[in-house]
Design an enzyme around this catalytic site. Structure first.
Site, PDB file in Angstrom:
ATOM      1  N   LYS A 198       0.774  -1.271   0.084  1.00  0.00           N
ATOM      2  CA  LYS A 198       0.041   0.090  -0.012  1.00  0.00           C
ATOM      3  C   LYS A 198       1.106   1.267   0.016  1.00  0.00           C
ATOM      4  CE  LYS A 198      -3.673   2.289   2.359  1.00  0.00           C
ATOM      5  NZ  LYS A 198      -4.687   2.356   3.511  1.00  0.00           N
ATOM      6  N   LYS A 250      -2.365  -1.660  -3.905  1.00  0.00           N
ATOM      7  CA  LYS A 250      -2.886  -0.423  -3.866  1.00  0.00           C
ATOM      8  C   LYS A 250      -2.282   0.849  -3.791  1.00  0.00           C
ATOM      9  CE  LYS A 250      -6.055   1.845  -0.698  1.00  0.00           C
ATOM     10  NZ  LYS A 250      -6.908   1.752   0.467  1.00  0.00           N
TER      11      LYS A 250
HETATM   12  C1  PBG Z   1      -7.320   3.183   5.049  1.00  0.00           C
HETATM   13  C2  PBG Z   1      -7.660   3.283   3.771  1.00  0.00           C
HETATM   14  C3  PBG Z   1      -7.523   4.364   3.073  1.00  0.00           C
HETATM   15  C4  PBG Z   1      -8.170   3.693   1.567  1.00  0.00           C
HETATM   16  C5  PBG Z   1      -8.746   2.465   2.004  1.00  0.00           C
HETATM   17  N1  PBG Z   1      -8.211   2.380   3.221  1.00  0.00           N
HETATM   18  C6  PBG Z   1      -6.943   5.655   2.980  1.00  0.00           C
HETATM   19  C7  PBG Z   1      -5.653   5.959   3.106  1.00  0.00           C
HETATM   20  O1  PBG Z   1      -4.753   4.885   3.333  1.00  0.00           O
HETATM   21  O2  PBG Z   1      -5.217   6.842   3.134  1.00  0.00           O
HETATM   22  C8  PBG Z   1      -8.198   4.552   0.358  1.00  0.00           C
HETATM   23  C9  PBG Z   1      -9.177   3.927  -0.531  1.00  0.00           C
HETATM   24  C10 PBG Z   1      -9.551   5.031  -1.711  1.00  0.00           C
HETATM   25  O3  PBG Z   1      -8.892   6.066  -1.768  1.00  0.00           O
HETATM   26  O4  PBG Z   1     -10.465   4.945  -2.568  1.00  0.00           O
HETATM   27  N2  PBG Z   1      -8.376   3.053   5.985  1.00  0.00           N
END
Ligand code: PBG
Length: 324
Positions: A198, A250
């Site tokens: 991520k 992601k």
């Molecule tokens: C964290 C989380 C995020 C997203 C999914 N889970 C935000 C981040 O990490 O800043 C982002 C999903 C998206 O942008 O569609 N809870």
């Protein structure tokens, strides 16, 4: 000059039937998972302005959206809860009556086993500082104190009916810690979809609006640096060793190289998350008439399959499934 006949790849592109016959990759409705937001204390769904077509759901509208997704053949729904009140430790995240837990029970009751019901396992939706973990006295995200909170959240979410949990906070050791807590509480059947790679991405922008985030600063001390690819394989090895059932990369489009490497390396299902900013880019360009919206959506989804994804989290899940 070659003595062979000239190669003509265009022969296999001549008609729609020919192209369909030789198409190597396909997106199926069952590949798709719908991320959805549910907000406490609202009477009507609230549109997310930076994600045209996406709303913060009421409990009722979420049930309806879940039923529609199931009806379209989508395989899963990933829930994000937006509580009315946030605090430093994210109390709503471990309250059995917190909005996410209530919504999990609602959706399970609505769709039964027709849809795999999943929940985000992270603190940022519930903390007033907007970080994915607890802060220490210096304001830094405290890894190990945060793991204790994740363990509590995991059990509360499992008790509310979540079948798959998505640990997304990028704390070291989170998958193993959560796995042990689930097993100790008897939730051995609940799966973990690890947010393995991520990245600290600008494309999460619209998500901040979707969860009413008050984050100041950034997540650079816990999410991965976009400059790094090999590091994703290190995260992958750790998550698998800790018991991840499925892994995720992601964001999606800017990290197709990482997705491909991960997909090539594992024998568990691999998911790609097409995030809020990716959705917003396509919707905004389409609104201006600069791209063909439906073709662009289909092309992005196919790109994940080509890179090796088994599953795709996308805000277009229901719409796309209906067209497939
Ligand atoms: C964290 C989380 C995020 C997203 C999914 N889970 C935000 C981040 O990490 O800043 C982002 C999903 C998206 O942008 O569609 N809870």
């Amino acid at each position: 000059m070659s003595t062979f006949p000239q190669a003509r790849p265009r022969r296999l592109r001549t008609t729609p039937a020919m192209r369909r016959m030789v198409a190597q990759h396909h997106v199926r409705p069952a590949d798709l998972i719908l991320p959805a937001f549910v907000r406490e204390g609202i009477r009507e769904p609230v549109p997310v302005s930076s994600m045209p077509g996406v709303v913060q759901h009421t409990r009722d509208s979420l049930r309806k959206a879940a039923a529609e997704a199931a009806g379209a053949g989508v395989s899963g729904i990933m829930l994000f809860g937006v509580p009315a009140a946030k605090d430093a430790v994210g109390s709503a995240a471990t309250d059995p009556d917190g909005i996410l837990q209530v919504a999990l029970r609602d959706v399970r009751a609505e769709v039964g086993d027709e849809l795999v019901v999943m929940s985000d396992l992270c603190l940022d939706e519930t903390t007033d500082h907007g970080h994915c973990g607890l802060l220490d006295a210096e304001g830094r995200v405290d890894n190990d104190a945060t793991l204790e909170r994740y363990a509590e959240m995991a059990v509360v979410q499992a008790e509310a009916g979540a079948q798959v949990l998505g640990p997304s906070g990028m704390m070291d050791g989170q998958v193993g810690f959560v796995r042990r807590a689930l097993d100790a509480a008897g939730h051995t059947e609940v799966s973990l979809l690890a947010y393995t790679a991520k990245y600290a991405s600008a494309f999460y922008g619209p998500f901040r609006e979707a969860v009413n985030s008050s984050l100041q600063g950034d997540r650079n001390t816990y999410q991965q640096d976009p400059a790094n690819a090999k590091e994703a394989l290190r995260e992958l090895a750790l998550d698998l060793a800790e018991g991840a059932d499925m892994v995720m990369v992601k964001p999606g489009l800017p990290y197709l190289d990482v997705l491909q490497r991960v997909a090539d390396a594992v024998d568990v299902p691999v998911a790609a998350y097409q995030i809020s900013g990716e959705y917003a880019m396509v919707e905004a360009a389409a609104e201006k008439g600069w791209i063909d919206r439906e073709r662009a959506i289909a092309e992005t989804l196919l790109s994940f399959k080509r890179a090796g994804a088994d599953l795709i989290l996308t805000y277009w899940a229901t719409e796309a499934a209906r067209r497939l």
